[in-house]
Design an enzyme around this catalytic site. Sequence first.
Site, PDB file in Angstrom:
ATOM      1  N   GLU A 115       0.805  -1.210   0.000  1.00  0.00           N
ATOM      2  CA  GLU A 115       0.000   0.000   0.000  1.00  0.00           C
ATOM      3  C   GLU A 115       0.852   1.281   0.000  1.00  0.00           C
ATOM      4  O   GLU A 115       0.310   2.359  -0.007  1.00  0.00           O
ATOM      5  CB  GLU A 115      -0.930  -0.005   1.226  1.00  0.00           C
ATOM      6  CG  GLU A 115      -1.835  -1.213   1.311  1.00  0.00           C
ATOM      7  CD  GLU A 115      -1.181  -2.465   1.906  1.00  0.00           C
ATOM      8  OE1 GLU A 115      -1.861  -3.512   1.921  1.00  0.00           O
ATOM      9  OE2 GLU A 115      -0.016  -2.430   2.343  1.00  0.00           O
ATOM     10  N   SER A 116       2.167   1.206   0.034  1.00  0.00           N
ATOM     11  CA  SER A 116       3.139   2.290  -0.098  1.00  0.00           C
ATOM     12  C   SER A 116       4.343   2.056   0.809  1.00  0.00           C
ATOM     13  O   SER A 116       5.113   1.158   0.553  1.00  0.00           O
ATOM     14  CB  SER A 116       2.547   3.688   0.106  1.00  0.00           C
ATOM     15  OG  SER A 116       3.440   4.636  -0.442  1.00  0.00           O
ATOM     16  N   CYS A 156      -1.903   3.942   0.573  1.00  0.00           N
ATOM     17  CA  CYS A 156      -2.857   4.116  -0.516  1.00  0.00           C
ATOM     18  C   CYS A 156      -3.952   3.073  -0.337  1.00  0.00           C
ATOM     19  O   CYS A 156      -3.709   2.005   0.211  1.00  0.00           O
ATOM     20  CB  CYS A 156      -2.171   3.920  -1.865  1.00  0.00           C
ATOM     21  SG  CYS A 156      -0.850   5.105  -2.161  1.00  0.00           S
ATOM     22  N   HIS A 176      13.814   7.823  10.645  1.00  0.00           N
ATOM     23  CA  HIS A 176      15.197   8.213  10.919  1.00  0.00           C
ATOM     24  C   HIS A 176      15.267   8.576  12.395  1.00  0.00           C
ATOM     25  O   HIS A 176      14.401   9.290  12.898  1.00  0.00           O
ATOM     26  CB  HIS A 176      15.658   9.396  10.064  1.00  0.00           C
ATOM     27  CG  HIS A 176      17.126   9.636  10.229  1.00  0.00           C
ATOM     28  ND1 HIS A 176      18.074   8.824   9.643  1.00  0.00           N
ATOM     29  CD2 HIS A 176      17.799  10.530  10.964  1.00  0.00           C
ATOM     30  CE1 HIS A 176      19.284   9.248   9.996  1.00  0.00           C
ATOM     31  NE2 HIS A 176      19.142  10.278  10.800  1.00  0.00           N
TER      32      HIS A 176
END
Length: 143
Positions: free
Chosen positions: A66-67, A87, A72
């Site tokens: 879905e993405s 998404c 970090h």
Amino acid sequence: MGLELRTLGRHVLIEFYGCPSEIMENNALIEQYMREAADYSGATIVESVFHHFNPYGVSGAVIIEESHLTIHTWPEYGFASVDVYTCGDSVNPWMAADYLAEKLKASKTESFEIPRGMADKIRLHAEQEIKNIQVKVQLEGAV
């Protein structure tokens, strides 16, 4: 004429403050938590890659069907920044954010959501006529 807020994706940006440095510098643990957050939110994991920097800090990505989820960390500041981009309507990015807040033991969390791929703007700026754009369905409880 106003634009309707129908989007292809949701992008949640989260800042985690006051996280224990021993978590923030642990590459394997960060990868585990990010993968668990993806799973908890309903995502389907494709693969992940994480890197530990010298002398400290971790960057990584969990690629989902879905993405993606990315992170970090700055162990020296007890800080992490995370992006959860989804998404479709099968994944709730806020569930991943909540899961990570708990696992990273953040004393403060700030986040916001950016709509991505606004259907009306795609139509407005397309080189060809686009009649149907498949968009996500609003999830219950989503902010």
